[in-house]
Design a protein around this motif. Sequence first.
Motif, short mmCIF file in Angstrom:
data_model
loop_
_atom_site.label_atom_id
_atom_site.label_comp_id
_atom_site.label_asym_id
_atom_site.label_seq_id
_atom_site.Cartn_x
_atom_site.Cartn_y
_atom_site.Cartn_z
N SER A 28 -13.22 -54.45 -12.36
CA SER A 28 -12.38 -54.06 -12.02
C SER A 28 -12.09 -52.92 -12.24
N PHE A 29 -11.82 -52.04 -10.66
CA PHE A 29 -11.25 -50.46 -9.97
C PHE A 29 -10.62 -50.98 -10.22
N ALA A 30 -9.37 -51.59 -9.68
CA ALA A 30 -7.63 -51.97 -9.53
C ALA A 30 -6.74 -52.66 -10.90
N SER A 31 -5.83 -52.11 -10.49
CA SER A 31 -5.69 -53.53 -11.26
C SER A 31 -4.54 -54.02 -11.43
N GLN A 32 -5.19 -54.66 -9.91
CA GLN A 32 -4.94 -56.35 -9.60
C GLN A 32 -5.71 -56.52 -8.51
N PRO A 33 -5.78 -57.15 -8.01
CA PRO A 33 -6.84 -58.05 -6.83
C PRO A 33 -5.86 -57.65 -5.87
N ASP A 34 -7.04 -56.85 -5.10
CA ASP A 34 -6.34 -55.64 -3.51
C ASP A 34 -5.69 -54.85 -3.78
N GLY A 35 -5.57 -54.79 -5.24
CA GLY A 35 -4.81 -53.08 -5.15
C GLY A 35 -6.30 -52.14 -5.13
N THR A 36 -5.05 -50.91 -5.23
CA THR A 36 -6.09 -49.30 -4.87
C THR A 36 -6.86 -48.88 -5.65
N PRO A 37 -7.95 -48.75 -6.10
CA PRO A 37 -8.77 -48.30 -7.65
C PRO A 37 -8.65 -47.25 -7.88
N ALA A 38 -8.29 -47.02 -8.92
CA ALA A 38 -8.36 -46.15 -9.40
C ALA A 38 -8.60 -46.24 -10.92
N LEU A 39 -8.59 -44.69 -11.87
CA LEU A 39 -9.50 -44.72 -12.95
C LEU A 39 -8.65 -45.11 -14.40
N GLY A 40 -8.77 -46.15 -15.67
CA GLY A 40 -8.82 -46.11 -16.70
C GLY A 40 -6.90 -46.81 -16.47
N LEU A 41 -6.05 -47.61 -15.56
CA LEU A 41 -4.69 -48.22 -15.13
C LEU A 41 -5.51 -49.56 -16.11
N PRO A 42 -3.98 -49.64 -16.48
CA PRO A 42 -4.05 -51.14 -17.37
C PRO A 42 -4.08 -52.60 -16.02
N ILE A 43 -5.04 -53.78 -16.59
CA ILE A 43 -5.24 -54.43 -15.75
C ILE A 43 -4.44 -55.40 -15.85
N ALA A 44 -4.07 -55.79 -14.56
CA ALA A 44 -2.68 -56.57 -14.90
C ALA A 44 -3.21 -58.35 -15.60
N ASP A 45 -2.06 -59.48 -16.31
CA ASP A 45 -2.54 -60.37 -16.50
C ASP A 45 -2.23 -61.62 -15.86
#
Length: 833
Positions: A187-204
């Motif tokens: 998971s590079f992004a917090s949700q599928p097709d989201g914008t990648p960023a470091l250390g973001l909370p991953i959505a359930d």
Amino acid sequence: MGHDTEYGGIEHGGIDEHVDTVVVGSGFGGSVAAYRLAEAGRQVVLLERGQPYPPGAFPRSPAQMGRAFWDPDAGLYGMFDVWSFQGCDSVVSSGLGGGSLIYANVLLRKDENWFVHDRPLPGGGYEPWPISRADLDPHYDAVEKMLGATPYPLDRVPYDDTPKAHAMQDAAAELGLQCTLPPLAVSFASQPDGTPALGLPIADAGYGNIHGVPRRTCRLCGECDIGCNDGAKNSLDHTYLSAAAHHGADIRTSHEVKALRPRPGGGYEVDYVHHADLTAKQSRPPVRTIGCDRLVLGAGTYGTTFLLLKSRAAFPGLGDALGTRFSGNGDLLTFLLRARDRNRVRPLNASRGPVITTAIRLPDEVDGVPGAGRGAYIQDGGYPGFTDWIVDGFDIGRDFERAVKFLWDRFTDLFRDAPDTNLSKEISDLIGDGALTVSSLPLLGMGRDAADGRLHLRDGRLAADWSAETSEELFTRVRKTMQRIADVLGAEYADNPMWFRKRIITVHPLGGAPMGAHPGEGVCDAFGEVFGFPGLYIADGAAMPGPVGPNPSLTIAAQADRMATRMLEHASARRGAGGSASTVPSRTGAEPAGGAGSPDGAGNGSAYGPVSGRHGGSRGPSDVATDRTSLSFTEEMKGFVTYGETDPRIGELADGRRPLSFRLTITADDIDRFLAEPAHEARAEGWVDATGHGGRRPVEQGTFNLFVEDGPDDRRLMRYRLCYTDGEGRRRTLSGTKKVLHGPPTRIWPDTSTLYVRLLDGHVGAGEEDGEEDGEEDGAEVVAAGVLNIRLTDFARQLTTFRTSGPDGLEKLLRFGRFFAGELWEVYGPDLV
């Protein structure tokens, strides 16, 4: 699985419980199978020998790493399980999520042309693939979606600052080779097709997380192969296992399987031990036995093959293919050292990014490239912790004494008749209090080596006969290509220290129980079912009839998904035999854990395998007349009870309350009779989970009554009576009531979703089939009381589980619906006028 022989002569005196399906192991085969079957409403128990590793629990300190190995005889219950065989060493994983905890996240499909059917080799090995890429493609799609496959976002800031990825691309371009960014389960992004960023909370993901610990996106720390403490890795515990648990799978960690055997009359028995204390070497834990109708082996290439070899006397029909076609998937580890660009140091920064970001593909002769030989992949590596011991020769330092002792022990192994194939204890001693590191860029090669190895037992231990000689042409090609990559990057090339003995280290062992077109060719068929043993399945790398070529995890998972689809289709087809309008379950829909018309039980009376325990007593499908129509659905309720309390309302909220839940399949064998009789009684099968009192226990006898009249016309009751035995052997009865009382229509949901529960001592009112009578409920001792509820998401799923079996199924289902709605109208209707 263990390397030991301590449990070789297990005595078994009956089973402790019986379930529909047991899955052994939680790797890419077992996890996928457990999820698919649980999603369809089957009763699944998964046994995993290792521990759970939530984010933050993976070892990092020197002291922790020194104990991070699996060898229960030495008091080690860690994640890395290191094996040493003739010709190869191997590292596999022990923990909830299996190999996904330490693999490098790569999800590459097996190349279409590499599904070959080679002729037998001189040494007896060959590669017959009874499946094709077309067979697996829809299952590849499903697994990729579940694991969140996405390439490394090298074109975005800050991911573009990954020197090793650019170096691999530069080298491939210079050499005219194909280089790609392979899909990764990260998971590079917090949700599928989201914008990648470091250390973001991953959505359930919608099915929760089995660990209950927050996850964060990838921080580019390069620690994938020693366990991701951020939870950025979409490993099996965060995906398939969490979803399986959400759908009711009973997942048991620290449960190590020791032996298997068929059950008289059908099904299988599994002996296991529970490693309850992981802090020290234990005395021999007691052996327990669980029975099942379907047994799915997903303990990994070594674990599954070892179990079958140890239990071979109990499976006399297993053919000569057992133990054959073992290979290491062409794995080869080398190193690039001191890379330079002209007169300057060229930084490769191996520790930045995921362990693997790029893949260079070497074409195969079967791709239409004459003279190419067997194909392969070369990938960049990070600093996987399990390779530190291999490269000690480059940087021994203050650990010289321990390293020399380790190497001496390995040297003397060469001259032993029966070397210890379990290296975990020795590696632990070598690491001691200081884990070693190397400033280098590992290169990882893999490809189509010869599957001519053989796994067998030697003095009760697993042994392997395998040599790199028959695959020397492949290894030579891969090593020369790696040397050319080193030249392009101005780096020194170094083989791993094992290569001087023509030894390889593999993290991708395959084969041992291979699939084939017939018993003479394989242990199991193209769907993983063992020849001659219905209901016994191989779901892991042991079933691969040869090397996958690229990283095999995705192919193993896709084949397990295909296997599970076949299991469910087969069960539905058999359930529909005799004229019912049975349909194949959808991938996302749920099926009940039973249905009266299913003939799939193995002679012990449940609809889709037994959910009753040692006492039996449930009515089997053979008891159902073919001219009747049955109806079934699943229901799951959760809540709290307090022991020592008799009032459910007080027990629900008391300070000492404990969780209680159940999952049931309610089956009316004859809808017409069910609707006509005043008691409206049906069978209830499944499990009761009483926290602190043995956990999940099978319902041994259960009944359900729908809309029983209770006094006035505007009062109805739904009643549940579930007899089970808790973990201490005490007989218990769950007696529950839903009170459907006169009131406004806003009361429909709370009334029909709230169950007032009392736990009674003994099997109350269950004497007829049990052989003894424990007394009526009014005189029974109440040991606990509380309230259970249906969550809205569970109710929505319950609505999809209604099934009929028999003639005029749709018409009968509509009749049931009219009855249900009519009864609610009788209670709540007057207020609508």
